[in-house]
Structures are given as structure tokens and as C-alpha cells.
Design a protein around this motif. Structure first.
Motif, PDB file in Angstrom:
ATOM      1  N   PRO A 127       0.805  -1.220   0.000  1.00  0.00           N
ATOM      2  CA  PRO A 127       0.000   0.000   0.000  1.00  0.00           C
ATOM      3  C   PRO A 127       0.840   1.272   0.000  1.00  0.00           C
ATOM      4  CG  PRO A 127      -0.867  -1.575   1.575  1.00  0.00           C
ATOM      5  CD  PRO A 127       0.425  -2.134   1.083  1.00  0.00           C
ATOM      6  N   SER A 128       0.434   2.241  -0.780  1.00  0.00           N
ATOM      7  CA  SER A 128       1.093   3.537  -0.860  1.00  0.00           C
ATOM      8  C   SER A 128       0.079   4.613  -0.518  1.00  0.00           C
ATOM      9  CB  SER A 128       1.640   3.765  -2.276  1.00  0.00           C
ATOM     10  OG  SER A 128       1.840   5.140  -2.527  1.00  0.00           O
ATOM     11  N   VAL A 129       0.447   5.511   0.397  1.00  0.00           N
ATOM     12  CA  VAL A 129      -0.452   6.590   0.782  1.00  0.00           C
ATOM     13  C   VAL A 129      -0.853   7.423  -0.428  1.00  0.00           C
ATOM     14  CG1 VAL A 129      -0.602   8.752   2.081  1.00  0.00           C
ATOM     15  CG2 VAL A 129       0.375   6.720   3.155  1.00  0.00           C
ATOM     16  N   ASN A 130       0.113   7.737  -1.290  1.00  0.00           N
ATOM     17  CA  ASN A 130      -0.164   8.597  -2.451  1.00  0.00           C
ATOM     18  C   ASN A 130      -1.080   7.918  -3.454  1.00  0.00           C
ATOM     19  OD1 ASN A 130       1.437  10.646  -1.414  1.00  0.00           O
ATOM     20  ND2 ASN A 130       3.276   9.932  -2.454  1.00  0.00           N
ATOM     21  N   VAL A 131      -0.799   6.638  -3.776  1.00  0.00           N
ATOM     22  CA  VAL A 131      -1.602   5.921  -4.768  1.00  0.00           C
ATOM     23  C   VAL A 131      -3.009   5.679  -4.241  1.00  0.00           C
ATOM     24  CG1 VAL A 131      -1.839   3.783  -6.088  1.00  0.00           C
ATOM     25  CG2 VAL A 131       0.405   4.857  -5.850  1.00  0.00           C
ATOM     26  N   LEU A 132      -3.102   5.236  -2.982  1.00  0.00           N
ATOM     27  CA  LEU A 132      -4.417   4.968  -2.401  1.00  0.00           C
ATOM     28  C   LEU A 132      -5.205   6.270  -2.246  1.00  0.00           C
ATOM     29  CD1 LEU A 132      -6.108   2.613  -1.323  1.00  0.00           C
ATOM     30  CD2 LEU A 132      -5.145   3.036   0.944  1.00  0.00           C
ATOM     31  N   GLY A 133      -4.543   7.318  -1.785  1.00  0.00           N
ATOM     32  CA  GLY A 133      -5.225   8.598  -1.584  1.00  0.00           C
ATOM     33  C   GLY A 133      -5.735   9.211  -2.866  1.00  0.00           C
ATOM     34  N   ALA A 134      -5.105   8.870  -4.002  1.00  0.00           N
ATOM     35  CA  ALA A 134      -5.504   9.446  -5.293  1.00  0.00           C
ATOM     36  C   ALA A 134      -6.709   8.746  -5.916  1.00  0.00           C
ATOM     37  CB  ALA A 134      -4.327   9.403  -6.264  1.00  0.00           C
ATOM     38  N   LEU A 135      -7.165   7.643  -5.330  1.00  0.00           N
ATOM     39  CA  LEU A 135      -8.339   6.950  -5.880  1.00  0.00           C
ATOM     40  C   LEU A 135      -9.552   7.880  -5.849  1.00  0.00           C
ATOM     41  CD1 LEU A 135      -8.123   3.366  -4.317  1.00  0.00           C
ATOM     42  CD2 LEU A 135      -7.401   4.120  -6.582  1.00  0.00           C
TER      43      LEU A 135
END
Length: 377
Positions: A127-135
Motif C-alpha cells: 500500500p502507498s499513501v499517495n496511490v491509495l489517496g488518489a483513488l
């Protein structure tokens, strides 16, 4: 009317940190916190922790959302207590002025379902904060969110109640099988797994060297909602060496990592050639030693699992060595004794089948409603 918003605009997104294996405890003790490693520790709504840690501050607060995913499986749960979470688990703290927590839990799970089939980058690493947050998610007003999930929350409670009833029936069934081993008058024989049907190379398992590319699906044991099951991973080109086998519908998978024995019924076509995952072996119950219904229950009995775990303890290993499986012996009741027990437990097994059918029907309606609510656009 809905608005498309980024996940990190309606919730604070965090990722856990792994705890060393030697610091993980299999039983809760004073001042310990439940520790979530990944998908196997997740339930349908709330987690089902198997490990605990001490001396670590909790990452997760009650009502936070938990997200765990691998390359092919993902889960979204609601925290029912404080947790410590590993590096494969993200946790979200929703802004309740913008989003209903249950709506976000179910909606995010639906969005991940869609993205999984598209091979989205969120599934290509931890999990990546940036990738998950951009959903991005479609979010209606709070009032509409609560209306949309009202039926789903009722259905979840009904499924939970039925699942608890099924678990009680399954425990009673396992107890009946365990009690059988405590009766000295039960006629039985000590047999090895090879005699019981363990599939070894001479019995139809063959190696594939990979000199010519061959596309086959891989058979492995998965874990979700606290249960282990056989699953078939989509076909890919076999590299190097692989163990291929032609499966039968009554075959049973043995996971040397977890010690689970799970049927392949309904997962593969009978006669299909598949590759076996590194941590599994295949058992084809010997009809001279087993009634098939008995075999499926026997491998879940407490006595058998105890004998199996002794193999792991003896080798001080998290995996059961294949050589140990091939040489270990187990106490197997004679066919006549198996038939007696099947007859005694038939009403209980019938009740369990009815509950499982009810759960399956309710889950089908639940997922249909999820599709209508979250795929309106």
C-alpha cells in the motif's frame, strides 16, 4: 447527484508498519494489542486477528477503516477496537462531516473490485499513501449515503448471525469427530498419507521443465473472512520447473504452510491440468480407506489438526516438510466406523448445509444491491 472526489479529500490515509515475526504472539496476553498482517486477518465487516503484540502503540482507532490487498485479493473492514497494523495494511480516518463511514467502507470495496480487474497500480506493490489517496469515488450527499447503505447494513447483520450459527454447527460437528478418537472401542488403523491418497510423482504428478512455454492455471490455498479455500489463479506461462497434475473433483489440497486441508470441488473442472503452488500438495482420498464425506470432515477434526501441528513443532518450521507428510501416520477409523459416524451426524450436516445455502442466497442479494448502489453511473 454525486460528486467525484479523491479518497484523501474525505479521509486521512495512513499505512502500517510491520512488526518483526519474533515479536508476534499467537495468543492475547496482558497489555497486548491485536496485530493485523494482511488479507487472512480480515473478516467480512470487522477483522479476525490471529496475532498480538505488546509494547507498541495502536495505529488504528475504533471506527477507522482498514484496507488490505495483495495482487489478487483485497478487503475493507471497519475497526471494532484499536489495532496495530503491518506494512500491507492501510488505515483511513474518514471525515464524518463529508462521508458516512459504512458508505465509504462498502463503496471503497466496490471501487477496488473494479480496479482489481483493470490491473490498477494500487495492486502492484504494498500500500502507498499517495496511490491509495488518489483513488476517486462518486460520493452523494450524507443523507443519500445513509439511505443507500441501510439495506446493506441489515443484510450484513443477518449474514453475521447466520455465519455464527454455521460456526456453532461446524464446532459441534468437529466435536463429534474428536469424540470418536477418544473412544477406545472404535476400530481403527494407522495409515500414512501416501496410503490415504497423497499424490506423488508415481501417482500422476509430473514435472514440467519449461523448455517449451505452456500456459496453465495455478492451484493454491487462499484465505478470506477467516476461512481457507482452494482457488485457481488465472492461467499464465509456466517458467522453469512446475508440478503439473490432472485434478479430480474429489481431490483435497494440503497447504504445508497453514496445515489446512481444503476440497477443490467447484474450483476446477475434473480432468483439468493445473500447476500446484509451491506450498501445496494434492490428496486423492483412497476409497478403500475413506468414505468421501468422512474424509472431508476428518481433515478438519481437532485430533487430526493436532497431529499435523506436531509435525510443524517437531521440525521447528512454519511449513510442514513434504518428507514429513509422506512418512507421517494417522489413526483412521475403519470404514464401518466411518459410516456409523456419518449416520449419527447426518442431521447436523443437513442443518449446516441449509444455513450455508441461506448465507449464499443472502450474499447474492447483498452483492446485487451493491452493484445497483455503487455502479449507477
Amino acid at each position: 447527484m454525486t460528486n467525484k472526489v479523491r479518497l484523501d479529500s474525505i479521509a486521512r490515509v495512513h499505512v502500517g508498519k510491520s512488526v518483526p515475526t519474533e515479536a508476534q504472539l499467537s495468543n492475547p496476553e496482558h497489555d497486548t494489542l491485536a496485530y493485523l498482517r494482511g488479507v487472512p486477518d480480515f473478516g467480512e465487516v470487522s477483522p479476525m486477528p490471529k496475532f498480538y503484540v505488546s509494547g507498541v502503540k495502536p495505529h488504528v482507532q475504533i471506527a477507522d477503516l482498514l484496507v488490505s490487498f495483495s495482487r489478487s485479493i483485497h478487503c475493507v473492514n471497519s475497526a471494532d477496537r484499536p489495532y496495530v497494523v503491518g506494512g500491507c495494511v492501510a488505515y483511513l480516518r474518514p471525515d464524518l462531516s463529508q462521508v458516512d463511514a459504512d458508505y465509504l467502507r462498502i463503496g471503497l470495496r466496490q471501487q477496488l473490485n473494479k480496479l482489481s480487474s483493470l490491473g490498477h497500480e494500487v495492486f502492484k506493490s504494498t500500500p502507498s499513501v499517495n496511490v491509495l489517496g488518489a483513488l476517486e469515488l462518486e460520493i452523494p450527499s450524507i443523507a443519500h449515503q445513509q439511505i443507500d447503505v441501510a439495506y446493506l447494513l441489515v443484510a450484513e447483520r443477518e449474514i453475521e448471525a447466520l455465519s455464527n450459527a454455521a460456526q456453532r454447527k461446524q464446532m459441534a460437528l468437529a466435536e463429534a469427530f474428536t469424540n470418536m478418537f477418544q473412544q477406545n472401542e472404535v476400530k481403527s488403523t494407522w495409515l500414512g498419507l501416501v496410503q490415504l491418497g497423497l499424490v506423488v510423482r508415481e501417482q500422476g504428478l509430473f514435472m514440467y521443465s519449461g523448455q517449451v512455454a505452456q500456459q496453465v492455471a495455478t492451484l493454491k490455498v487462499g484465505s478470506k473472512f477467516g476461512e481457507q479455500y482452494a482457488r485457481l489463479v488465472e492461467a499464465h506461462f509456466v517458467k522453469n520447473r512446475a508440478r503439473l497434475v490432472q485434478v479430480h473433483h474429489n481431490d483435497i489440497l494440503i497447504c504445508r504452510r497453514s496445515g489446512a486441508f481444503v476440497p477443490v470441488l467447484g474450483v476446477c473442472e475434473s480432468g483439468q491440468v493445473v500447476a500446484l503452488n509451491d506450498d501445496v500438495e494434492l490428496l486423492r482420498p483412497n476409497r478403500e480407506s475413506f468414505e468421501l464425506e468422512f474424509a472431508f470432515e476428518y481433515f478438519k477434526s481437532a485430533q487430526f489438526l493436532l497431529d499435523l501441528n506436531l509435525l510443524k513443532a517437531k521440525n521447528r518450521s512454519r511449513w510442514i516438510p513434504k518428507e514429513q507428510l509422506e512418512t507421517a501416520v494417522f489413526r483412521i477409523p475403519n470404514i464401518s466406523e466411518q459410516r456409523k459416524l456419518l449416520e449419527v451426524t447426518r442431521p447436523l450436516r443437513h442443518e449446516l448445509d441449509i444455513i450455508k445455502t441461506q448465507i449464499a442466497e443472502l450474499r447474492h442479494k447483498y452483492w446485487e444491491h451493491c452493484e445497483r448502489v455503487f455502479n449507477r453511473s
